[in-house]
Design an enzyme around this catalytic site. Structure first.
Site, PDB file in Angstrom:
ATOM      1  N   GLY A 206      44.289  36.537  47.829  1.00  0.00           N
ATOM      2  CA  GLY A 206      43.368  37.247  46.941  1.00  0.00           C
ATOM      3  C   GLY A 206      42.860  38.516  47.578  1.00  0.00           C
ATOM      4  O   GLY A 206      43.384  38.964  48.594  1.00  0.00           O
ATOM      5  N   ASN A 207      41.856  39.103  46.966  1.00  0.00           N
ATOM      6  CA  ASN A 207      41.259  40.308  47.544  1.00  0.00           C
ATOM      7  C   ASN A 207      39.754  40.295  47.281  1.00  0.00           C
ATOM      8  O   ASN A 207      39.243  39.419  46.593  1.00  0.00           O
ATOM      9  CB  ASN A 207      41.926  41.559  46.973  1.00  0.00           C
ATOM     10  N   ARG A 208      39.064  41.284  47.835  1.00  0.00           N
ATOM     11  CA  ARG A 208      37.602  41.257  47.844  1.00  0.00           C
ATOM     12  C   ARG A 208      36.958  41.838  46.585  1.00  0.00           C
ATOM     13  O   ARG A 208      35.739  41.948  46.516  1.00  0.00           O
ATOM     14  CB  ARG A 208      37.094  42.036  49.055  1.00  0.00           C
ATOM     15  N   SER A 209      37.731  42.232  45.614  1.00  0.00           N
ATOM     16  CA  SER A 209      37.132  42.873  44.441  1.00  0.00           C
ATOM     17  C   SER A 209      36.165  41.922  43.738  1.00  0.00           C
ATOM     18  O   SER A 209      36.499  40.793  43.409  1.00  0.00           O
ATOM     19  CB  SER A 209      38.233  43.297  43.470  1.00  0.00           C
ATOM     20  N   ALA A 273      41.751  44.899  40.773  1.00  0.00           N
ATOM     21  CA  ALA A 273      42.620  44.974  41.948  1.00  0.00           C
ATOM     22  C   ALA A 273      43.721  43.947  41.727  1.00  0.00           C
ATOM     23  O   ALA A 273      43.496  42.738  41.809  1.00  0.00           O
ATOM     24  CB  ALA A 273      41.822  44.660  43.204  1.00  0.00           C
TER      25      ALA A 273
END
Ligand code: CTP
Length: 401
Positions: A206-209, A273
């Site tokens: 995943g990502n931090r968005s 994102a």
């Protein structure tokens, strides 16, 4: 400066308990609030609660303090009337112009903006009688906020929930500020958050968005009169009021949802994102620990690219890009190249990795340069994510036919 005078009308639905939080939000942000509940509302939340939290006397009937002519005075003095929750019965009375209690009298004497936040069971909301009343009120210039979808009073769920009180307060502040309805009649789609690409039932890439910038885009477009759909990838924030939210997890789900919603959209803003890759294989059971692990990844489709390929002539497409400068070029060089490669109309370019600036991911503020396919470059200084969102909509507005 005099404090804005707000009338909070409360009609008799279970969501009246959430109007207590709305009252708190409004008073804490510097508004003087007079609460006018209907008699039925007092069956849900009592008069002492409203009086204590508003710091003002509370009346339901036109027969209280008659010497002050409250049925005329309260509406006349208001800068904003917000009715939350607005029941089907209250909407019907307001549409018909009935005046059988203090709230309905107030609605007839008010000349300020009026906001209704309906809350009721899905069947009541969808009933042609209610829909006709909503249409009448909207045609008269009232803002009727679409109810949220989710858990209703009982075990059932559907459309009809009162939106989150914090988000309703945000709507009230924007109406009081007199936001221009320059996106009225436009349908906009915003993707928000960050996709998750599952390796197995419990793990994902995943990502931090956080979704905050996408949420700000949705909130501001709604305030400017647009019909808004947010395709939300893993966003854990209260839903913006009056906005349709479609929940997705992975890039493939996001792509399907965005492409479906985009068909009838005037504008699509890709603020999400989107993971560039996903695991080739998603295990059905939890992966066991091994000494080393190699995961094969495959590229995800480029959603913005597909939108560009499928666009209608007058659709406006907006991308976001987080960039860093390097030996090959500056942030803006990379931004320009990406704009040309993607083929969208606008690209909102954030510089990442700058220390000391809480821009971009997770924070409350953002700074960007918005690059346009026609060569324009608009610098948006560090400010709130809503300020950046409004600037993006200004630039979109100029490009809509
Ligand atoms: N985007 C998309 N589909 C993807 C990846 C990105 O639609 N699979 C969108 C993003 O939502 C954003 C824009 O494209 O609006 C730019 O995202 P970015 O990750 O910077 O683009 P990439 O094409 O992946 O560029 P890079 O090679 O720099 O990773």
């Amino acid at each position: 400066m005099t404090r804005p005078q707000v009338v909070l009308g409360v009609s008799g639905g279970i969501a009246a308990y959430k109007a207590v939080e709305l009252l708190r939000q409004l008073t804490e942000s510097g508004h003087d609030v007079t609460v006018v509940p209907t008699a039925a509302a007092l069956s849900f939340v009592g008069e002492p609660t409203w009086a204590a939290l508003s710091g003002r006397p509370v009346a339901t009937s036109v027969w209280t303090d008659v010497h002050e002519v409250p049925h005329v005075r309260i509406g006349q003095a208001a800068d904003l009337v917000v009715v939350a929750p607005a029941t089907a019965d209250l909407l019907a009375k307001a549409a018909a112009g009935l005046a059988d209690d203090l709230l309905t009298n107030t609605l007839l004497t008010a000349r300020c903006p009026v906001v209704f936040a309906p809350a009721m069971h899905t069947e009541m909301w969808e009933h042609p009688a209610t829909q006709a009343n909503v249409a009448t009120l909207r045609a008269r210039g009232c803002l009727v906020v679409e109810p949220a979808v989710g858990r209703l009073t009982g075990a059932d769920s559907g459309k009809g929930r009162l939106p989150d009180p914090v988000e309703l307060a945000a709507v009230c502040r924007r109406v009081l500020a007199g936001v221009d309805q320059d996106l009225a009649g436009r349908r906009v789609v915003v993707s928000a958050g960050g996709t998750r690409e599952h390796l197995d039932p419990v793990r994902f890439l995943g990502n931090r968005s956080s979704g905050k910038q996408g949420w700000a885009l949705a909130r501001t477009a709604q305030a400017r009169g647009a019909e808004v759909v947010v395709v939300a990838a893993n966003v854990a924030l209260p839903e913006p009021a009056g906005v349709k939210v479609v929940r997705v997890t992975s890039a493939l789900e996001l792509r399907d949802a965005v492409l479906a919603e985009a068909v009838s959209a005037d504008v699509v803003v890709m603020a999400a994102a989107v993971a560039d890759y996903r695991p080739v294989e998603r295990l059905a059971t939890k992966r066991k620990k091994t000494d080393t692990l190699q995961v094969e990844l495959v590229q995800n489709p480029d959603v913005l690219g597909e939108l560009v390929a499928a666009r209608s002539a007058d659709q406006v497409l907006v991308g976001f890009a987080a960039e860093t400068g390097d030996a090959d070029g500056s942030v803006l060089d990379h931004g320009r190249a990406k704009l040309a490669r993607k083929g969208c109309d606008l690209l909102v370019v954030n510089e990442v990795g700058e220390t000391g600036h809480p821009t971009g991911f997770e924070g409350e503020s953002n700074a960007a340069v918005v690059l346009a396919a026609d060569g324009a470059a608009v610098e948006v200084p560090l400010g709130s994510k809503e300020a950046l969102a409004d600037r993006v909509w200004d630039l979109v507005r100029e490009r809509l036919h």
